[in-house]
Design a protein around this motif. Structure first.
Motif, PDB file in Angstrom:
ATOM      1  N   MET A   1       0.748  -1.171  -0.062  1.00 15.12           N
ATOM      2  CA  MET A   1      -0.092  -0.034   0.064  1.00 15.12           C
ATOM      3  C   MET A   1       0.940   1.219   0.064  1.00 15.12           C
ATOM      4  SD  MET A   1      -2.582  -1.308  -0.683  1.00 15.12           S
ATOM      5  CE  MET A   1      -4.230  -0.926  -0.731  1.00 15.12           C
ATOM      6  N   ALA A   2       2.118   1.073   0.370  1.00  7.93           N
ATOM      7  CA  ALA A   2       3.030   2.247   0.557  1.00  7.93           C
ATOM      8  C   ALA A   2       3.224   2.736  -0.966  1.00  7.93           C
ATOM      9  CB  ALA A   2       4.270   2.063   1.316  1.00  7.93           C
ATOM     10  N   ALA A   3       3.550   1.716  -1.735  1.00  7.02           N
ATOM     11  CA  ALA A   3       3.870   1.889  -3.117  1.00  7.02           C
ATOM     12  C   ALA A   3       2.671   2.453  -3.797  1.00  7.02           C
ATOM     13  CB  ALA A   3       4.254   0.729  -3.889  1.00  7.02           C
ATOM     14  N   VAL A   4       1.364   1.891  -3.673  1.00  6.69           N
ATOM     15  CA  VAL A   4       0.320   2.507  -4.263  1.00  6.69           C
ATOM     16  C   VAL A   4       0.104   3.784  -3.934  1.00  6.69           C
ATOM     17  CG1 VAL A   4      -2.322   2.136  -4.456  1.00  6.69           C
ATOM     18  CG2 VAL A   4      -0.823  -0.007  -4.264  1.00  6.69           C
ATOM     19  N   GLU A   5       0.158   4.284  -2.861  1.00  4.36           N
ATOM     20  CA  GLU A   5      -0.135   5.485  -2.213  1.00  4.36           C
ATOM     21  C   GLU A   5       1.155   6.489  -2.969  1.00  4.36           C
ATOM     22  OE1 GLU A   5      -1.747   8.711  -0.493  1.00  4.36           O
ATOM     23  OE2 GLU A   5      -2.671   6.696  -0.285  1.00  4.36           O
ATOM     24  N   ALA A   6       2.376   6.014  -2.941  1.00  2.00           N
ATOM     25  CA  ALA A   6       3.291   6.948  -3.675  1.00  2.00           C
ATOM     26  C   ALA A   6       2.782   7.041  -5.188  1.00  2.00           C
ATOM     27  CB  ALA A   6       4.551   6.219  -3.664  1.00  2.00           C
ATOM     28  N   ILE A   7       2.573   5.976  -6.098  1.00  2.00           N
ATOM     29  CA  ILE A   7       1.958   6.079  -7.180  1.00  2.00           C
ATOM     30  C   ILE A   7       0.767   7.063  -7.428  1.00  2.00           C
ATOM     31  CG2 ILE A   7       1.159   4.984  -9.109  1.00  2.00           C
ATOM     32  CD1 ILE A   7       2.865   2.261  -8.332  1.00  2.00           C
TER      33      ILE A   7
END
Length: 180
Positions: free
Chosen positions: A92-98
């Motif tokens: 979810m951290a990568a999803v949020e960053a994207i």
């Protein structure tokens, strides 16, 4: 013996790992051009690790989140493969960053900073103008009619129609390449 995480997987291995029938994977290849397994002699498919990760994300969105195929295609178009790979992995951290990077990219440009016509971005991608069903200006007023042969640019509708035809031709080429 277990395979290395970097090893290619057969369609049966991917289907078993993701609890999907093999025919569903083959169908998804026709609907998601981002899934491109390597094909060997006899048509045997070998999925790269990044293909498997993308399929995992597509599966999650279709089966767990209730998205339609068109909805997932739109997500891929708007956010890219990395977004669905991150969703499939539960990162979810990568999803949020994207998502944040996408929002930062959508900051409106000043008129002076807007891209000029004729760039490559206008030739590939979704049509910027929803074309009317009139064919190349037939039935329109003089200002929107067909472009003269010596004119330096196409009307917006004509450009959108040509772009739509290009998409159809590219999809036909992709399907023909799969058959070969």
């Amino acid at each position: 013996m277990d395979k290395s995480p970097d090893a290619f997987r057969t369609i049966s291995e991917v289907a078993e790992d993701l609890d999907l029938p093999q025919h569903v994977l083959r169908f998804w290849e026709t609907r998601f051009n981002q899934i491109k397994p390597m094909k060997r002699g006899g048509g045997r498919r070998y999925y790269r690790p990044q293909d498997v990760e993308l399929i995992k994300g597509i599966r999650h969105m279709l089966y767990d989140q209730g998205y339609t195929i068109k909805g997932v295609q739109k997500l891929l178009r708007e956010n890219g493969n990395h977004f669905l790979v991150a969703i499939g992995n539960g990162d979810m951290a990568a999803v949020e960053a994207i998502s944040q990077r996408k929002q930062a990219d959508q900051v409106p440009l000043t008129p002076a900073a807007q891209p000029r016509g004729g760039g490559d971005d206008e030739l590939v991608g979704q049509p910027r103008v929803k074309p009317s069903r009139r064919f190349f200006g037939l039935g329109k007023g003089d200002e929107e009619g067909p472009v003269a042969p010596d004119a330096s640019k196409l009307s917006r509708d004509n450009r959108a129609l040509l772009q739509e035809a290009l998409f159809d031709l590219l999809e036909c080429k992709r399907l023909l390449d799969q058959v070969r």
